[in-house]
Design an enzyme around this catalytic site. Sequence first.
Site, PDB file in Angstrom:
ATOM      1  N   GLY A 260       4.376  38.218  99.673  1.00 50.65           N
ATOM      2  CA  GLY A 260       3.739  39.387  99.070  1.00 50.65           C
ATOM      3  C   GLY A 260       2.909  39.006  97.852  1.00 50.65           C
ATOM      4  N   THR A 261       3.436  38.087  97.056  1.00 51.52           N
ATOM      5  CA  THR A 261       2.708  37.599  95.882  1.00 51.52           C
ATOM      6  C   THR A 261       1.446  36.853  96.294  1.00 51.52           C
ATOM      7  OG1 THR A 261       4.783  37.395  94.649  1.00 51.52           O
ATOM      8  CG2 THR A 261       2.897  36.153  93.827  1.00 51.52           C
ATOM      9  N   ILE A 288      13.350  31.866  98.372  1.00 53.37           N
ATOM     10  CA  ILE A 288      14.631  31.196  98.584  1.00 53.37           C
ATOM     11  C   ILE A 288      15.019  31.225 100.058  1.00 53.37           C
ATOM     12  CG2 ILE A 288      16.174  33.188  98.303  1.00 53.37           C
ATOM     13  CD1 ILE A 288      17.876  31.392  96.446  1.00 53.37           C
ATOM     14  N   ASP A 289      14.452  32.172 100.819  1.00 54.54           N
ATOM     15  CA  ASP A 289      14.796  32.310 102.243  1.00 54.54           C
ATOM     16  C   ASP A 289      14.118  31.256 103.120  1.00 54.54           C
ATOM     17  OD1 ASP A 289      16.241  34.504 101.500  1.00 54.54           O
ATOM     18  OD2 ASP A 289      14.814  35.985 102.261  1.00 54.54           O
ATOM     19  N   MET A 445      24.149  34.784  92.313  1.00 59.51           N
ATOM     20  CA  MET A 445      24.551  33.561  91.610  1.00 59.51           C
ATOM     21  C   MET A 445      23.707  32.389  92.084  1.00 59.51           C
ATOM     22  SD  MET A 445      28.683  34.024  91.813  1.00 59.51           S
ATOM     23  CE  MET A 445      28.982  32.418  91.097  1.00 59.51           C
ATOM     24  N   ILE A 446      23.443  32.338  93.403  1.00 54.94           N
ATOM     25  CA  ILE A 446      22.695  31.213  93.971  1.00 54.94           C
ATOM     26  C   ILE A 446      21.269  31.176  93.456  1.00 54.94           C
ATOM     27  CG2 ILE A 446      21.690  30.321  96.115  1.00 54.94           C
ATOM     28  CD1 ILE A 446      24.258  31.165  97.540  1.00 54.94           C
ATOM     29  N   ARG A 447      20.595  32.310  93.430  1.00 50.82           N
ATOM     30  CA  ARG A 447      19.176  32.288  93.089  1.00 50.82           C
ATOM     31  C   ARG A 447      18.931  32.146  91.587  1.00 50.82           C
ATOM     32  NH1 ARG A 447      16.271  38.135  93.787  1.00 50.82           N
ATOM     33  NH2 ARG A 447      17.025  39.104  91.867  1.00 50.82           N
TER      34      ARG A 447
END
Length: 564
Positions: A260-261, A288-289, A445-447
Amino acid sequence: MASHIILPPEDADENHHQEEEEREELGHDDGERAPPEHPPKAALPFSATCVRISRDSYPNLRALRNASSVSLADAAYVKISEGDFGYVLDDVPHLTDYVPDIPTYPNPLQDHPAYSTVKQYFVNEDDTVPQKVVVQKNSRRGVHFRRAGPRQRIYFGPDEVKACIVTCGGLCPGLNTVIRELVCGLSHMYNVNSIFGIQNGYKGFYSSNYLPLTPKSVNDIHKRGGTVLGTSRGGHDTKKIVDNIQDRGINQVYIIGGDGTQKGAYEIFKEIRKRGLKVSVAGVPKTIDNDIAIIDKSFGFDTAVEEAQRAIDSAHVEACSAENGIGLVKLMGRYSGFIAMYATLASRDVDCCLIPESPFYMDGEGGLLQYIERRLKENKHMVIVVAEGAGQDLIAKSIAKSDQQDASGNKLLLDIGLWLTHKIKEYFKSKKMEMTIKYIDPTYMIRAIPSNASDNVYCTLLAHSAIHGAMAGYSFTVGMVNGRHTFIPFYRVTSTRNKVKVTDRMWARLLSSTNQPSFLSQKDIDEASEADRHANRPPLPMGASHRVASSFEQSASTSSNGES
C-alpha cells in the site's frame, strides 16, 4: 536511461517472413540455416542505442505500459523494451524521461578510500537481472530488471541533494536499520549533508516539522525496535505531499513500507513527473508477512521466523506439561502464510500448520477436530500454528460480522486463534475427553523487536541500493531478485501479492514434517494450480506483443518465493 525504439522499414517484416518461408522451402532448420546474403551489422550495446522491435508490436508497446492498472493514464510511466531471444527489460523511469538537459557529475565513490580496493566501482549500464533463473535449453530469455548498484555518472551534485525519509504502515524488524543506513550511506558515500525524517507516515509531509538526521543522531537506532520516525496508516494526500516536497526543495524521497505504501510512492512519483520536478523516488519494500511480489524476501522476515520459534517452543512446553495438552500459536500472515510455514519447518515440534492459502474444515471425516483428537490419543500433546488470515471464511459462517477496514484499506480480521480455541474446547467437551489448551499470540511482540544479524546486513544492502539508484536519477522500488539487488518498477510490486504455493514442494515438505492432512479437495488443488499460474504476472492488456506476453508468462511460471 530513456527508452529508445527504432522501427524497421515498412517492408522489413514482410521481407523477414519471406526469408523464413524460403528457408523452410530449402529445408533449412534452426540448426542449419543458409548464410545470409549480406553479413549482419555488429550489434550495438543495449544502453548505447535502442531495442529493435517489429512494427506490428509497436502499437502494443504503449498498451503494455498500461499493465499496472489497465489505464491509459499510466502508459507514460511504464517502460518495456524488447531484445533478441525473447529478452524483455521491465525498466524503471529516469529523470531524463521528462526533464531535458540535466547535468551529470562524476560519482564520488571513485575517490572514496574505502572503495580503492574494489576491482569494479560501478555497475555496467547494460547489466540486468532475470526474474526467472531456472530455464530449459530452448527457454526464452524472459523478463529482466535493471541491476542495482552505483553508476559512474550521477544526476545530483552532493551539495544540491536534499533528501527525506518516511516510514509507513505497521512495524517491522529492521526499520531503524534501513533509516540508519540511508542516512549514513548518503553522508559517507555521497557527502550529502541535508537529510530529513518525515514523522508519523505520509501525513507527516504536511502536518509535522521535518526532523534533521545526521549519522550521529542515528548511530544507535538499529539496536532498537520500531521506527524513530514514527509511522501511521493512511494519510496519503498526493497533492499535499508533493506540494510540500516542492516547497521545501526536496529532491530525493525514500519511502519505506508495504504494498500500500509503494502504491502511494507510485502516485507521488506520477505527480512529481507531471510537474516536471527533478526528484527521485526510491521505495524500500517492507512487510513482515513476506508477501511483496517479485522480490526474494522482505527485510524483517528472518527475524520474525526466528522470534516465532520462541513462541512455538513455549507452546510445546505447555502442551507437554499437561494431560492432552494443546499449544496454539497465532502468527502474522494476513494473506500469506510464509511466517507460519517457515517457523513450522524450522521448529519440527508443530503438529498442524494452518495458513490462508490452504482452506481447511473443522467437522466430519478428515476434518481438523478429528485430526486433533487422533494426535492427542497418539502423542498425548499437540502444537498448532495458525496464520492470522487463516479460516476467516469459517468464522464468517458462524459469527455475524461487518466488513470493516483499517486506515490503509486492509480488511479487519477476526481472531482465528480465539475462535479455534473455543471450537476445540466445545468439541472435546462433547466427547467428554479431558484436554488443556494454551493460546499464545506473540504477533505484536515479534514485529516490535530489533532485526537480527541476517536482516541487519540485508537492510544495509537495500538502503545502499536505494541510494545508488536515486543518485543515478531513477525512481523505483528496490529489492533482491534471485540473489541480486535490482530496481523494480512500482507497478510490479503492487499489482500482485506473493502467496504460499500449496502445490509446491515446500508445502509438501511441511505436510511431511507435521504429518497433517492437506484438507484439500481436488477442486481446491485445481483452483490453487490456476492461481499459481497467474501468480506474479502483471495484468497485461489485450493485444499486447506476443513476444512480451510470452516472456511475462514464462517468468511468472515460477514465483520468486517458490521452492524448486
